[in-house]
Write a protein that holds these residues in place. Structure first.
Motif, PDB file in Angstrom:
ATOM      1  N   SER A  98       0.827  -1.203   0.000  1.00  0.00           N
ATOM      2  CA  SER A  98       0.000   0.000   0.000  1.00  0.00           C
ATOM      3  C   SER A  98       0.862   1.254   0.000  1.00  0.00           C
ATOM      4  CB  SER A  98      -0.909  -0.007   1.231  1.00  0.00           C
ATOM      5  OG  SER A  98      -1.717   1.148   1.253  1.00  0.00           O
ATOM      6  N   GLY A  99       0.494   2.216  -0.829  1.00  0.00           N
ATOM      7  CA  GLY A  99       1.251   3.450  -0.939  1.00  0.00           C
ATOM      8  C   GLY A  99       2.537   3.297  -1.723  1.00  0.00           C
ATOM      9  N   PHE A 100       2.696   2.172  -2.395  1.00  0.00           N
ATOM     10  CA  PHE A 100       3.932   1.923  -3.143  1.00  0.00           C
ATOM     11  C   PHE A 100       3.627   1.377  -4.531  1.00  0.00           C
ATOM     12  CE2 PHE A 100       8.108  -0.775  -3.133  1.00  0.00           C
ATOM     13  CZ  PHE A 100       8.630   0.042  -4.119  1.00  0.00           C
ATOM     14  N   PHE A 164       7.242  -7.436 -13.384  1.00  0.00           N
ATOM     15  CA  PHE A 164       7.121  -5.985 -13.511  1.00  0.00           C
ATOM     16  C   PHE A 164       6.227  -5.452 -12.405  1.00  0.00           C
ATOM     17  CE2 PHE A 164       3.459  -7.586 -15.870  1.00  0.00           C
ATOM     18  CZ  PHE A 164       2.445  -6.719 -15.527  1.00  0.00           C
ATOM     19  N   TYR A 165       6.267  -4.145 -12.207  1.00  0.00           N
ATOM     20  CA  TYR A 165       5.421  -3.524 -11.200  1.00  0.00           C
ATOM     21  C   TYR A 165       4.790  -2.250 -11.753  1.00  0.00           C
ATOM     22  CZ  TYR A 165       9.632  -0.637 -10.313  1.00  0.00           C
ATOM     23  OH  TYR A 165      10.731   0.192 -10.448  1.00  0.00           O
ATOM     24  N   ILE A 166       3.666  -1.897 -11.154  1.00  0.00           N
ATOM     25  CA  ILE A 166       2.968  -0.657 -11.489  1.00  0.00           C
ATOM     26  C   ILE A 166       2.945   0.200 -10.232  1.00  0.00           C
ATOM     27  CG2 ILE A 166       0.811   0.397 -12.233  1.00  0.00           C
ATOM     28  CD1 ILE A 166       0.178  -2.198 -13.727  1.00  0.00           C
ATOM     29  N   VAL A 167       3.428   1.413 -10.354  1.00  0.00           N
ATOM     30  CA  VAL A 167       3.533   2.329  -9.208  1.00  0.00           C
ATOM     31  C   VAL A 167       2.176   2.961  -8.893  1.00  0.00           C
ATOM     32  CG1 VAL A 167       4.586   4.464  -8.363  1.00  0.00           C
ATOM     33  CG2 VAL A 167       5.946   2.851  -9.721  1.00  0.00           C
ATOM     34  N   TYR A 168       1.850   2.992  -7.620  1.00  0.00           N
ATOM     35  CA  TYR A 168       0.747   3.850  -7.171  1.00  0.00           C
ATOM     36  C   TYR A 168       1.333   4.983  -6.332  1.00  0.00           C
ATOM     37  CZ  TYR A 168      -3.677   5.696  -5.827  1.00  0.00           C
ATOM     38  OH  TYR A 168      -4.744   6.552  -5.672  1.00  0.00           O
ATOM     39  N   GLY A 169       2.101   4.623  -5.313  1.00  0.00           N
ATOM     40  CA  GLY A 169       2.819   5.624  -4.536  1.00  0.00           C
ATOM     41  C   GLY A 169       1.914   6.546  -3.752  1.00  0.00           C
ATOM     42  N   LYS A 170       2.387   7.763  -3.552  1.00  0.00           N
ATOM     43  CA  LYS A 170       1.638   8.770  -2.810  1.00  0.00           C
ATOM     44  C   LYS A 170       2.106  10.158  -3.251  1.00  0.00           C
ATOM     45  CE  LYS A 170       4.819   8.993   1.131  1.00  0.00           C
ATOM     46  NZ  LYS A 170       4.946   8.884   2.605  1.00  0.00           N
ATOM     47  N   ARG A 171       1.435  11.177  -2.791  1.00  0.00           N
ATOM     48  CA  ARG A 171       1.852  12.552  -3.052  1.00  0.00           C
ATOM     49  C   ARG A 171       2.799  12.988  -1.940  1.00  0.00           C
ATOM     50  NH1 ARG A 171      -3.898  15.345  -4.946  1.00  0.00           N
ATOM     51  NH2 ARG A 171      -4.168  14.059  -6.829  1.00  0.00           N
ATOM     52  N   PHE A 172       3.917  13.542  -2.341  1.00  0.00           N
ATOM     53  CA  PHE A 172       4.974  13.888  -1.387  1.00  0.00           C
ATOM     54  C   PHE A 172       4.978  15.375  -1.067  1.00  0.00           C
ATOM     55  CE2 PHE A 172       6.304   9.822  -2.967  1.00  0.00           C
ATOM     56  CZ  PHE A 172       7.019   9.250  -1.931  1.00  0.00           C
ATOM     57  N   ARG A 173       5.062  15.681   0.230  1.00  0.00           N
ATOM     58  CA  ARG A 173       5.220  17.060   0.671  1.00  0.00           C
ATOM     59  C   ARG A 173       6.693  17.466   0.523  1.00  0.00           C
ATOM     60  NH1 ARG A 173       2.862  16.167   6.559  1.00  0.00           N
ATOM     61  NH2 ARG A 173       4.354  14.453   6.293  1.00  0.00           N
ATOM     62  N   ASP A 174       6.990  18.737   0.706  1.00  0.00           N
ATOM     63  CA  ASP A 174       8.368  19.222   0.536  1.00  0.00           C
ATOM     64  C   ASP A 174       9.343  18.479   1.451  1.00  0.00           C
ATOM     65  OD1 ASP A 174       7.505  20.986  -1.338  1.00  0.00           O
ATOM     66  OD2 ASP A 174       7.419  22.716   0.010  1.00  0.00           O
ATOM     67  N   SER A 175       8.943  18.263   2.713  1.00  0.00           N
ATOM     68  CA  SER A 175       9.827  17.564   3.646  1.00  0.00           C
ATOM     69  C   SER A 175      10.055  16.120   3.213  1.00  0.00           C
ATOM     70  CB  SER A 175       9.234  17.600   5.059  1.00  0.00           C
ATOM     71  OG  SER A 175       7.936  17.017   5.070  1.00  0.00           O
ATOM     72  N   ASP A 176       9.023  15.485   2.659  1.00  0.00           N
ATOM     73  CA  ASP A 176       9.153  14.112   2.169  1.00  0.00           C
ATOM     74  C   ASP A 176      10.113  14.050   0.982  1.00  0.00           C
ATOM     75  OD1 ASP A 176       7.294  13.149   4.013  1.00  0.00           O
ATOM     76  OD2 ASP A 176       5.617  13.626   2.685  1.00  0.00           O
ATOM     77  N   LYS A 200       7.689  19.058  -8.156  1.00  0.00           N
ATOM     78  CA  LYS A 200       6.335  19.600  -8.272  1.00  0.00           C
ATOM     79  C   LYS A 200       5.357  18.493  -8.702  1.00  0.00           C
ATOM     80  CE  LYS A 200       3.854  23.468 -10.473  1.00  0.00           C
ATOM     81  NZ  LYS A 200       2.797  22.741 -11.196  1.00  0.00           N
ATOM     82  N   ALA A 201       5.819  17.649  -9.652  1.00  0.00           N
ATOM     83  CA  ALA A 201       4.965  16.567 -10.144  1.00  0.00           C
ATOM     84  C   ALA A 201       4.701  15.521  -9.065  1.00  0.00           C
ATOM     85  CB  ALA A 201       5.616  15.912 -11.362  1.00  0.00           C
ATOM     86  N   TYR A 202       5.717  15.208  -8.263  1.00  0.00           N
ATOM     87  CA  TYR A 202       5.520  14.246  -7.178  1.00  0.00           C
ATOM     88  C   TYR A 202       4.574  14.808  -6.115  1.00  0.00           C
ATOM     89  CZ  TYR A 202       8.843  10.664  -8.673  1.00  0.00           C
ATOM     90  OH  TYR A 202       9.467   9.647  -9.352  1.00  0.00           O
ATOM     91  N   TYR A 203       4.545  16.097  -5.990  1.00  0.00           N
ATOM     92  CA  TYR A 203       3.630  16.747  -5.051  1.00  0.00           C
ATOM     93  C   TYR A 203       2.200  16.735  -5.593  1.00  0.00           C
ATOM     94  CZ  TYR A 203       1.477  20.401  -2.192  1.00  0.00           C
ATOM     95  OH  TYR A 203       0.624  21.109  -1.362  1.00  0.00           O
ATOM     96  N   GLU A 204       2.054  16.982  -6.904  1.00  0.00           N
ATOM     97  CA  GLU A 204       0.728  17.111  -7.496  1.00  0.00           C
ATOM     98  C   GLU A 204       0.152  15.791  -7.999  1.00  0.00           C
ATOM     99  OE1 GLU A 204       1.242  20.013 -10.551  1.00  0.00           O
ATOM    100  OE2 GLU A 204       1.250  21.713  -9.154  1.00  0.00           O
ATOM    101  N   ILE A 205       1.013  14.929  -8.594  1.00  0.00           N
ATOM    102  CA  ILE A 205       0.558  13.674  -9.212  1.00  0.00           C
ATOM    103  C   ILE A 205       0.776  12.483  -8.280  1.00  0.00           C
ATOM    104  CG2 ILE A 205       0.878  12.076 -11.143  1.00  0.00           C
ATOM    105  CD1 ILE A 205       1.855  14.478 -12.790  1.00  0.00           C
TER     106      ILE A 205
END
Length: 255
Positions: A98-100, A164-176, A200-205
């Protein structure tokens, strides 16, 4: 004996033989040129063809559609071959975090017993040379990437033949993001840097930046990311295998 018109006929044949020989050479040259032009036209057509192949994964939790990058041809062609051969049909998503991400591609999973540890088998033992094109392709939400053995036994970062894997991940804040960059610095010796645009993309997407520049990303989900989301939420055992099997029913090339 030769009489009247027969003489003329034999005379004409004597003239015709070298003419026919010349015509055969001429026609052969024309045929060769036509073939050459045809091959050139086909080659030019292939070079101009920028269509990305698409694959549909019908799973027990819904459909996921992925698009493959032409810029990673070794992974693209291998993936399409596996789909055509039906190798993915019946495989489980054997590793889900989860979250990955969600991971599949172990042929053993088709007949695995409940709770059996998976992830050590491949369709072929032949690995695929790395095609890591960071920062063009990165671990955004929906990224399709190849699993592989760790750096200590695979310094060239060659990819698995089928997992293979498919990313879901999470949205990262600046500190992350700062923490992720520190992690990248440790794993890559400072060679992989997240640009302002990527941050910016990791924060928004969203996604999972700590894998960037280390694994081959060769495609992306263009439809069904909600199914990926549902799969990465399922209950798992101590080996990250879903408690209730999530299976690829059928993989099909749709474009």
């Amino acid at each position: 004996m030769v009489f009247g018109r027969k003489v003329v006929d034999f005379y004409n044949i004597g003239v015709l033989i070298p003419f026919l020989s010349y015509m055969r050479k001429y026609l052969f040259l024309l045929a060769f040129l036509a073939l050459h032009l045809s091959i050139m036209a086909q080659s030019d057509s292939l070079q101009k063809d920028t269509t990305r192949h698409q694959v549909l994964f019908a799973t027990t939790m819904g459909n996921i559609k992925v698009e493959l990058y032409n810029e990673t041809p070794l992974h693209r062609d291998n993936f399409l071959k596996l789909v055509r051969n039906g190798d993915f049909d019946g495989m489980l998503f054997h590793r889900v975090i989860s979250g990955f991400m969600i991971q599949t591609g172990d042929p053993r999973s088709k007949e695995a017993k409940p709770g059996e540890y998976l992830g050590e088998h491949e369709v072929s033992k032949e690995e695929i040379p790395a095609e890591i094109l960071f920062p063009k392709f990165w671990h955004k939400r929906g990224a399709l990437a190849a699993a592989r053995q760790p750096d200590n036994i695979n310094p060239e970062r060659k990819s698995s033949s089928s997992q293979f894997y498919i990313v879901y991940g999470k949205r990262f804040r600046d500190s992350d993001i700062l923490e992720q960059q520190r992690f990248l610095d440790e794993r890559t010796g400072g060679k992989v840097k997240l640009t302002p645009e990527l941050k910016k993309a990791y924060y928004e997407i969203g996604g999972y930046p700590s894998l960037d520049g280390q694994y081959t990303v060769f495609g992306e989900v263009f439809e069904g990311i909600n199914v990926v989301k549902m799969i990465q939420w399922v209950d798992t055992d101590k080996n990250d295998r879903p408690v209730e099997d999530v299976r690829i029913v059928k993989a099909t090339i749709i474009k």
